[in-house]
Structures are given as structure tokens and as C-alpha cells.
Design an enzyme around this catalytic site. Structure first.
Site: not given
Ligand code: NAI
Ligand code: 3HC
Length: 687
Positions: A413, A434, A446, A484
């Protein structure tokens, strides 16, 4: 012979064929050509019936939207259609592709209609803030009944030819690929049977049953009040159908015309027509030609099965693309798979898909905890924690695993995509994709262009977005990209207003009344205060509420308390926390009226948009509008922040920002581009 019309005669049938690529919009030239064709048919004694048909990919897709708002050009569509209906010889409309708006209205003026099964018909004018203004509101209820007509016209969704046949709006179905022959044969049959000139305007049975009974309209208004909120066209459509029921056909058509003209002049329709074209602009990138070869994406890898990874995966399963889903460990993997499955099961329960559909989709996932299983995928989307060291490690490893030519995408993000790309030896293959949360629902994607991202990679991403039903918007690298980043100042200002003593409920109400589905504090409660406040280092109201066990709707309430029906009431605890923090920070208390609240919340978004545009992070102002409409639910009838700014007046916005700058500091300083445009009396459309 006109260059858009061909007239031929076959076995007693005159055939008027129109060819006006790409979608046979009913421009002035086309309207004139249709009249010319019919006149030829009427003039010949050997022509006993007339078929009107289109070449190319579709029957008329409607009036030419680009002519709206300009001086009208004769012959007008209603005049042309009235002439068609008065034809002394039977007329048949032969439909394929999408017969929409004025196109479907034309068909409803013909005496008979035949269509291939793949054709779709509809009156989508509501999506442009308009009503069907060439007799549609008076005719459709005569054919399909008042309730169905209201549904179809206020929903704006087309229906398939088979459904239209069942509804009585199509008289015959034709085999694919032989529409012309079958339409001619159908016309010959009509001649042989001496079939009557069936004019829909003369039908009254479906209207008569509602005459003197407003209940059907009141019930329809009530049922759809939420959906119609803020839009002007749905109520006008209801009024027009009321007129169809209450008045003669001639007077009904007059009323329809008046209502159509009112809508055409409205700011809502201007905004919605702008959005129609803006949406189609986003995929056009000046330095990338449309025929740039794209990479084949047959299999996708997603890393991280959390909030975003799960939703992203669903997008591909929905279109039959297999996904290898990678997690850190079995527990996280099971959790992620469980959420995806539950989402699908919920859809199945609502009747949106079958149990087999759920199984088919789930079977397309290859779950794994081994990154090297991504060796055969064509595209990897990383959605791990938002941490640069974690992302760098993942991309470093990926570089050694992914096959040559695979696209490596990050869903980050805020992080610097160029730094992420440098963790690989193939920065040309690295791109930002994104998604917005929930990723299986929100329409915005995006597409972040890094300094070295290959043109074919961008073009592939643009095409892929369309395939999974997203609207792509190209963004340059900067913290927060477009949506954002542009919305961030609204959040900051909401916080400032709150600490200054303006109630969160008041702030939410002003934003809701502007047209958003909810205000910033309702949104925070919905997303979860633990998620919102996660990265904040300073003491915030949200952080303090979390410390008191208030995580939002999911646990303990947040800014609001919720009853078992999710009815919200502002929380006294939240008010106490706000007062405490305001006192600690020494924030002077100052009430603000609705006008000030709106200006302070939304003008900074416009200002940030100007910076985004000036820096080249967005290609055009309309891309920023589309990003905020699709990504944040900015009300479409406002046209997005940049279009809306033009309706407010950029000079007024600059003056207000300067006032705020004097009161609250340089965060409000007008962007140079905004100031320049304001001083030149221009809008963002003129950049
Ligand atoms: P989250 O914490 O819900 O999920 C991340 C997942 O990645 C976890 O299940 C974790 O176990 C896994 N993970 C971490 N390291 C890993 C690895 N080395 N190999 C495999 N799996 C791994 O986080 P979320 O919210 O899904 O965010 C993920 C990305 O998306 C971030 O970069 C965030 O900035 C971006 N993002 C999030 C939004 C949101 O509203 N939550 C919106 C748009 C983008
Ligand atoms: N007028 C002018 N241009 C139109 C148009 C129209 N009605 N419909 C489509 N176009 C243009 C698009 O802007 C696009 O131009 P571009 O290539 O320069 O960007 C091009 O035609 C192709 O359109 P799409 O990219 O949308 O092509 P798709 O194949 O994806 O979709 C479609 C085709 C389903 C016909 C879609 O274009 C569409 O929904 N069009 C609008 C239909 C509509 O709203 N009709 C009602 C018009 S209002 C009316 O009829 C008023 C009457 O009641 C009086």
C-alpha cells in the site's frame, strides 16, 4: 447511399443495414441514415416489410452520449422513432450484441423484434443520470408491466434475449450467425400472414391495472430508498412511469421529454456521463500502444493468505485461473483457505452460486508452504505483511524461483516499489498490483509502474484487470499511490475536527449526506480500530479505544456502541477519550458548521489530487476521480473529487484552503497547480 447505411431488397423485404463502429451509437448521421433507409423502403412497391439490422459487434448501443450537452441536431431520435412506428409496412428489428438505451427504444418502436440468444437488451440510461428519453419509459411498462419495467430501468442492467423473450419484449429468437437470413424469413412470414402493424403505444392492459392506484410506486420507492439515495434519475424514471399509467401516450411522452431534459441539465448526469468516458480512459497509456504484446497468464501465485491474499485469490478462481497459494505455515494456510471457502459458501447460501461452483473454485487452489512451488506460475502477487525487510526477503527468494518472463507483483500500500524491484535481477518484471479491501469486491486495481517496469508487463496487467472485472488505474511510485494518498488528508482532518470538539457523529453525517456510504468514523469501526491504529506511534483516540477493549464493530464497539441489530449510537466512552486526548494535547475547542466540516474534509483531497497530478503519479485528473469512486466509494454523481472541484469552483477552494492554512498551518497550503488553474479560471479537465 450513405457511408453508414446500406439498403437492399430480398424477396419483398427491404433491409436497412447500419454500420457505425464501434457500437453503432445513434449519432446524427446514423439517425438521418435510418430515415433515408426507411424512405427508400416505403418508396418501393415491391417492398412489403422492412428489417432494420446492424453490422459489426452490436445493434445500436444507444444514443451518442458525446452529443449530449451540445446543441441538438435534427432529426431528433424521438422524431425518427415516431416515423418508424408510423411505417405503413411492417418493421422488424433484428438484434445482436447489446441493444441498449435508444437502440432498444428503436427496437420497441418497430412492430416486431427478433434476436439471437446471445443478444442483450436494456435501458441503462440511469447509469448516465438519465432516463430512457425516446419513449422507453412509456413503452417498456406497456410490454413487461410496471414493476418489471421500474426494476429494469432503475437498475440499468441489461437482460439476455431469452429472458426478454419470456418477458414478451422479443417476439422470436434466431440462431447465432444467421440473424440476417432469419430476420428476412420472419418478415416474409409476417407478409404471408398479413400480420398487423403492432404498435406498442396502443397497448394498455398492463397499465390499466395500476390506474388510480399509487401503491405500486410507493412500495417501489420505499424498497429502493437506500439504493437511490442521492441519485436524481431513479425518481424521474418513477415519475415517467407514473405518467405512462395516468396520461395518454402522447402526454406521457411529453412528460418523459420534460423529465429527460431536466436530467440532462443536472449536475448529477453531467458527472455520471463524465465518469462513463473517464472509466474508458484509464486503460489508455500515452507511451504504450494498444497492440503491445502481452504475456500469457495461465496460472497465478499469491503469497500470503491473509485479508488481502485471500480476496486476491478469489478474483482469479472466479474466472477459472488456478492459483498456488503460499503461506508461512500450515495454520495460517488453513485459516486463509477457511476464509475463502466461507466467503463462497455465503454466496452459495444467498443463491449467487451453486455448491458445485464453490467446489470447482476451491479445487483450483494449490495450497503450499513452499515458495519454490511458484516455479511454474506466470504471475506472482505478494500480499505479505507491510514491512520492507519482509518484502525484500520474499522478492529476493522469488527471483531465484520464478520462471523467466513471470511477472512479480506486490500488493504493497505504501512501500517503495522501486526498492522492492531492486531486490531482484529483473526489475522490468516487477509491478505493483494494489487491490482494495475487500479485494474480491472492490472494483479498483491500481497498477503501479516502477521506474523500470516493462511496457508489456503494464499492458498485461491492464488486460488482466479487465479479465477479473476490475477497473485499472495506472499510478506512479509514491507513498499511498493515488487513492490512499488522496484520501489521507481527509482522515487527518477528521481527527483534527474531532479533537476540536466536533462530534464524530456530526462528521459522519456530513460525509454521508455528501453521498458516501458511511463517514470516516463509521468506516474505522467497521474495519477495526486495531487495524487502523496499528502503525501509529503517537497517542490516538483509536489507539486509546483499543486499549479499553473497544476494537470496533467486531468487538466491544468503537466510536459507536452497537446493539444486536448493528444500530449505532455515539459512545460516551469515545467522547470521554476524545476530551481527554484533546485536553492532553491542548487543542482549542471550536465548533464547526456543516459547510466548514465538508470543506475541511474534502478540499484537502482535491488539493492532494492536484499534487498527484502535477507530479505525474496519475496520468490525468479523471484517473484520480475513477480511483476514488471505485476504491473509496466517492459518490459517482459527484464525479469524483477533481470533477466536483470544478463544479464548486477552484477559486473558491483555493480561498478556503488559504483560510485554513492561516488557522491550522501549511498542510492546507494550496498546491501550485490548483492555484494556477484557479487563477486562470480553468478546471482540472483542462490540464
Ligand atoms: P495480513 O496480516 O492480513 O496478511 C498477511 C499474510 O501474509 C499473513 O497471513 C501472514 O502469515 C502471511 N505472510 C507473512 N510473511 C509471509 C511469507 N514470508 N510467506 C508467506 N506468507 C507470509 O495483511 P493484509 O492486510 O492482507 O496485507 C497484506 C499486504 O496488502 C500488505 O502489504 C498491505 O499493505 C497490503 N494491503 C492491505 C490492505 C488492507 O486493507 N488490509 C489494502 C491494500 C493493500
Ligand atoms: N455513445 C458514444 N460512444 C459510445 C457509446 C455511446 N452510447 N457507447 C460506447 N461508446 C464508445 C466508448 O466510449 C468507447 O470509446 P473508445 O474506444 O474511444 O474509448 C467505445 O464506444 C467502445 O465502448 P466500450 O469500451 O464500452 O466497449 P465494450 O464492448 O466494453 O462495451 C457497450 C460496449 C456495452 C455498448 C458499452 O459501451 C456501453 O454500455 N455503452 C453505453 C450504453 C448506453 O448507456 N446506452 C444508452 C445511451 S443514452 C440513450 O440512449 C438515451 C436515450 O434514451 C434517449
Amino acid at each position: 447511399m450513405s457511408d453508414v447505411m446500406q439498403f437492399e431488397v430480398e424477396n419483398g423485404v427491404g433491409i436497412v443495414t447500419i454500420d457505425n463502429p464501434p457500437v453503432n451509437a445513434l449519432s446524427q448521421k446514423v439517425r438521418q441514415a435510418i430515415l433515408d433507409g426507411f424512405e427508400k423502403a416505403w418508396a418501393r412497391d415491391d417492398v412489403k416489410a422492412i428489417v432494420v439490422i446492424c453490422d459489426g459487434r452490436t445493434f445500436f448501443a444507444g444514443a451518442d452520449i458525446s452529443e449530449f450537452g451540445k446543441p441538438p441536431l435534427a432529426p431528433s431520435l424521438p422524431d425518427v422513432l415516431a416515423t418508424i412506428e408510423d411505417s405503413p409496412k411492417p418493421t422488424v428489428a433484428a438484434l445482436h450484441g447489446t441493444a441498449l438505451g435508444g437502440g432498444f427504444e428503436l427496437a420497441l418502436h418497430c412492430h416486431y423484434r427478433i434476436a439471437v440468444a446471445s443478444a442483450k437488451v436494456g435501458l441503462p440510461e440511469v447509469n448516465l443520470g438519465l432516463l430512457p428519453g425516446a419513449g422507453g419509459t412509456q413503452r417498456l411498462p406497456r410490454v413487461v408491466g410496471v414493476e418489471t419495467a421500474l426494476d429494469l430501468m432503475t437498475g440499468g442492467r441489461p437482460v439476455g434475449a431469452r429472458d426478454a423473450f419470456d418477458l414478451g419484449a422479443i417476439d422470436a429468437l434466431a440462431e447465432e450467425g444467421v440473424l440476417r437470413q432469419e430476420a428476412i424469413a420472419y418478415a416474409q412470414k409476417l407478409i404471408a400472414e398479413n400480420a398487423p402493424l403492432r404498435r406498442l403505444r396502443d397497448r394498455d392492459d398492463k397499465l390499466a391495472i395500476h390506474r388510480g392506484d399509487p401503491a405500486v410506486f410507493e412500495a417501489f420507492r420505499k424498497k429502493n430508498a437506500r439504493r437511490f439515495r442521492g441519485f436524481r434519475a431513479p425518481e424521474a424514471i418513477i415519475n415517467a412511469v407514473e405518467a405512462a399509467v395516468a396520461l395518454s401516450y402522447e402526454d406521457g411522452v411529453k412528460r418523459e421529454r420534460e423529465l429527460f431534459m431536466e436530467l440532462l441539465m443536472s449536475s448529477e448526469s453531467a458527472a455520471q456521463r463524465y465518469v462513463f468516458f473517464a472509466e474508458r480512459q484509464t486503460a489508455k497509456i500515452p507511451d504504450i500502444s494498444r497492440d503491445t504484446p502481452i504475456r500469457d497468464i495461465k496460472k497465478v501465485g499469491v503469497i500470503g493468505a491473509g485479508t488481502m491474499g485471500g480476496g486476491i485469490t478469489m478474483n482469479f478462481l472466479n474466472v477459472g485461473v488456478p492459483v498456488t497459494l503460499v503461506e508461512q505455515n500450515e495454520d495460517a494456510l488453513d485459516r486463509g483457505l477457511g476464509v475463502i471457502c466461507k466467503n463462497y459458501e455465503r454466496s452459495a447460501k444467498k443463491g449467487r452460486m451453486t455448491v458445485e461452483d464453490v467446489e470447482r473454485r476451491m479445487a483450483l487452489i494449490e495450497p503450499t508452504t513452499d515458495l519454490s512451488d511458484l516455479a511454474d506460475v506466470d504471475l506472482v502477487i505478494e500480499a505479505v505483511f507491510e514491512s520492507m525487510p519482509v518484502k525484500l526477503e520474499v522478492f529476493g527468494k522469488l527471483d531465484g524461483i520464478a520462471k523467466d518472463g513471470a511477472i512479480l507483483a506486490s500488493n504493497t500500500s505504501y512501500l517503495d516499489l522501486d526498492q522492492i524491484a531492486e531486490a531482484t535481477k529483473r526489475p522490468q518484471d516487477v509491478i505493483g498490483l494494489h487491490f482494495f479491501s475487500p479485494a474480491n469486491v472492490m472494483a479498483l486495481l491500481e497498477i503501479v509502474r516502477g521506474a523500470k517496469t516493462g511496457k508489456d508487463v503494464i499492458q498485461t496487467a491492464m488486460k488482466l484487470a479487465k479479465k477479473i472485472g476490475k477497473t485499472p488505474v495506472l499510478a506512479g511510485v509514491c507513498p499511498g499511490f493515488i487513492a490512499n494518498r488522496a484520501m489521507r488528508p481527509r482522515g487527518v482532518e477528521a481527527e483534527r475536527l474531532m479533537l476540536q470538539g466536533v462530534s464524530p457523529a456530526e462528521i459522519d453525517r456530513v460525509i454521508y449526506d455528501y453521498g458516501f456510504a458511511m463517514g470516516p468514523f463509521q468506516m474505522r469501526d467497521l474495519v477495526g480500530l486495531d487495524v487502523i491504529g496499528r502503525d501509529s506511534r503517537e497517542k490516538t483516540v483509536a489507539g486509546e479505544l483499543v486499549a479499553r477493549g473497544r476494537l470496533g464493530q467486531k468487538q466491544g464497539g468503537g466510536f459507536y456502541d452497537y446493539d444486536e441489530h448493528r444500530n449505532a449510537a455515539l459512545s460516551p466512552v469515545a467522547l470521554e477519550v476524545i476530551r481527554e486526548i484533546a485536553a492532553e494535547k491542548g487543542v482549542a475547542q471550536a465548533p464547526a458548521d456543516d459547510d466548514e466540516i465538508l470543506a475541511r474534509l474534502l478540499y484537502p483531497v482535491v488539493n492532494e489530487g492536484a499534487k498527484i497530478l502535477d507530479e505525474g503519479v496519475a496520468l490525468r485528473a479523471s484517473d484520480i476521480d475513477i480511483a476514488l469512486i471505485k476504491g473509496y466509494g466517492w459518490p459517482v454523481y459527484r464525479g469524483g473529487p477533481m470533477f466536483w472541484a470544478g463544479t464548486v469552483g477552484l477559486d473558491k477552494i483555493v480561498a478556503r484552503l488559504k483560510e485554513c492554512e492561516a488557522r491550522f498551518g501549511e498542510a492546507f497550503a494550496p498546491a501550485p497547480l490548483l492555484e494556477r488553474l484557479a487563477s486562470e479560471g480553468k478546471t482540472f479537465a483542462e490540464v
